[in-house]
Design a protein around this motif. Sequence first.
Motif, mmCIF file in Angstrom:
data_model
loop_
_atom_site.group_PDB
_atom_site.id
_atom_site.type_symbol
_atom_site.label_atom_id
_atom_site.label_comp_id
_atom_site.label_asym_id
_atom_site.label_seq_id
_atom_site.Cartn_x
_atom_site.Cartn_y
_atom_site.Cartn_z
ATOM 1 N N ARG A 111 0.835 -1.205 0.000
ATOM 2 C CA ARG A 111 0.000 0.000 0.000
ATOM 3 C C ARG A 111 0.873 1.260 0.000
ATOM 4 N N GLU A 112 1.955 1.195 0.768
ATOM 5 C CA GLU A 112 2.861 2.351 0.809
ATOM 6 C C GLU A 112 3.478 2.592 -0.571
ATOM 7 N N LEU A 113 3.862 1.500 -1.214
ATOM 8 C CA LEU A 113 4.496 1.613 -2.529
ATOM 9 C C LEU A 113 3.508 2.146 -3.568
ATOM 10 N N THR A 114 2.269 1.666 -3.480
ATOM 11 C CA THR A 114 1.231 2.160 -4.405
ATOM 12 C C THR A 114 1.120 3.672 -4.289
ATOM 13 N N LEU A 115 1.118 4.162 -3.048
ATOM 14 C CA LEU A 115 1.007 5.608 -2.840
ATOM 15 C C LEU A 115 2.301 6.329 -3.222
ATOM 16 N N ASP A 116 3.451 5.693 -2.998
ATOM 17 C CA ASP A 116 4.729 6.312 -3.384
ATOM 18 C C ASP A 116 4.812 6.530 -4.897
ATOM 19 N N LEU A 117 4.150 5.655 -5.656
ATOM 20 C CA LEU A 117 4.219 5.746 -7.122
ATOM 21 C C LEU A 117 3.010 6.475 -7.696
ATOM 22 N N LEU A 118 2.193 7.002 -6.789
ATOM 23 C CA LEU A 118 0.939 7.622 -7.199
ATOM 24 C C LEU A 118 1.118 8.692 -8.262
ATOM 25 N N GLN A 119 2.196 9.462 -8.156
ATOM 26 C CA GLN A 119 2.356 10.598 -9.070
ATOM 27 C C GLN A 119 3.155 10.218 -10.319
ATOM 28 N N TYR A 120 3.374 8.930 -10.520
ATOM 29 C CA TYR A 120 4.175 8.497 -11.670
ATOM 30 C C TYR A 120 3.297 7.844 -12.723
ATOM 31 N N GLU A 121 3.630 8.127 -13.983
ATOM 32 C CA GLU A 121 2.866 7.561 -15.093
ATOM 33 C C GLU A 121 3.592 6.368 -15.671
ATOM 34 N N ASN A 122 2.826 5.541 -16.372
ATOM 35 C CA ASN A 122 3.380 4.399 -17.073
ATOM 36 C C ASN A 122 3.775 3.263 -16.131
ATOM 37 N N ILE A 123 3.268 3.337 -14.912
ATOM 38 C CA ILE A 123 3.495 2.245 -13.959
ATOM 39 C C ILE A 123 2.287 2.126 -13.039
ATOM 40 N N ALA A 124 1.935 0.893 -12.722
ATOM 41 C CA ALA A 124 0.900 0.667 -11.710
ATOM 42 C C ALA A 124 1.468 -0.337 -10.712
ATOM 43 N N VAL A 125 1.046 -0.201 -9.467
ATOM 44 C CA VAL A 125 1.509 -1.138 -8.432
ATOM 45 C C VAL A 125 0.293 -1.853 -7.874
ATOM 46 N N ARG A 126 0.367 -3.153 -7.746
ATOM 47 C CA ARG A 126 -0.698 -3.916 -7.098
ATOM 48 C C ARG A 126 -0.076 -4.815 -6.054
#
Length: 505
Positions: free
Chosen positions: A166-181
């Motif tokens: 969950r932390e990683l999903t939010l850390d990458l929130l502002q990045y495009e071309n990547i999704a974290v699950r």
Amino acid sequence: FTTEAGLYTASDQVVVLTPDNVDSVLVNSTAALVVEFYASWCGHCIAFSPVWKSLASDIKEWKPAVDLAAIDCANQDNGPVCSRFGVRGYPTLKVLQLLYPTRFPRNVRGLRRKIIDKMETHAEPWPPACPPLETTSRAELDNFIETNSVGHLALLFETPNSYVGRELTLDLLQYENIAVRRVLSTEDGLVAELNVTHFPSCYLYYPSGIFTRLHVQLEVRTFYTYALQRLPGVVRAGKPLPVTSDLTKNTTEDQLRPFNRSRVYMSDLESTLHYSLRVELAAHPVIKGEALSTLQRYISVLAKYFPGRPVVNNLLKSVDMWLKGEKDTELSYSSLRDALDNTAEVPNASLPEGVRWVGCQGSKPHFRRYPCGMWTLFHVLTVQAEEAADPQEVLQAMRSYIHSFFGCRACATHFENMAQESMSHVGTLSSAVLWLWSHHNHVNNRLAGALSEDPHFPKIQWPSPELCPSCHGVKNGEHTWNQAELLTFLRSHFSSEHLLSDYLE
Ligand code: FAD
């Protein structure tokens, strides 16, 4: 009371609430706003404020989904806001409309988790900018791949009680071309398909079932974040993708000079001196009072510690001697300029004219250059001042130069805020080196994603794990900096022996 008496300033990445802005902040925010209601006289609040500031840095990337705010209820003007939210004791945290009177974790990790828990369980509508944080199943994964075309899908495998996904999903929130699950260790099908044996671990999963394990030095949040943010094609939302042609040909007259990103160049240091002494100071036709002592202190530090070529060192020493001999209470810039340029009487002394940026080149003319050179210069000086009698000498010279002369006035204000808070606590030469490193990182954190960030040189918490693996460590599952290793690294990275002399005239 005035708002200045509060515990937070504009440099802290905490939204400082006032009666004038509170409604617009609440209405316009797409994020869950976590507000600390405090009283600036309250000891617990003072003790808690460094944690709140660290949390603000730590979850800076979550901003579109979770933003931190603070309001000083001891400021009489703020009283109506504090009572409107029913706050009686301090500090109190509120997420949206949920109240957590005084009992909440007092450390960054605990607070981060508490915020995630509350985001997941609260009854209010889900903050619109917040991505899904729940776990993924095989079926959802297939559906996601069919309906989305992101370049990278990162699967974070973890145990049910882990927060990393969950932390990683939010850390990458502002990045495009990547999704974290996140995928739980109990999701047998996916675990077997990818042959996952370690929790947490991260895999990059591509359509048609191709996958690779993400290689990180340590299996913790910060290392995953460093690695995922730098995958090819991953870019901060709103930022253009770095284009290689920007690097091979920038729009200035000269081609970009080839250089090694992990080294420091003397040419940048000399260019910084040229710009500072011949351009920035020239904006001050008369230098007197505090500005004059600042100039004397700056030149004195340069004369003592600048690890330059003999001609440059001779010049700095001669200017220093001339300044020390000056009895007038004010100085015209033209006389300083004469001292810099009329070196006929001083044999073998000169400072090259003009700038040749190398390690501080930017992919566009408005990126990097002088401010990059300024940071680099002072890192080098703190490291060079190894034998200094006063551990504050170089830092205070930097502080007063930035305060009196640095052309970016907003930068100067932010830097002064940081200096006021903690520079006086520096008691050793080693802590001076580390103070500048950590506060430069603080600025990097604040500026990550800003317009001034060169897409080819994203602001990171420096040095990266690739540049200094041993500088990074883990304690209780959290990333830590290994201060002893860092000091060794900084002393070598900014040492005179390690400076490259390419491109010098
Ligand atoms: P820089 O941040 O300039 O760093 C230069 C080089 O130093 C990097 O390439 C890296 O090799 C190394 N480095 C990076 N981090 C560290 C570290 N923690 N310790 C040691 N070395 C490191 N700009 C604003 O928009 N707003 C501000 O408020 C602001 N405040 C500033 C305050 C000061 C005192 C200075 C000198 C500059 C400030 N700037 C500010 C400018 C900004 O910090 C950058 O210098 C500028 O954006 C250029 O960035 P850069 O990519 O070249 O990296």
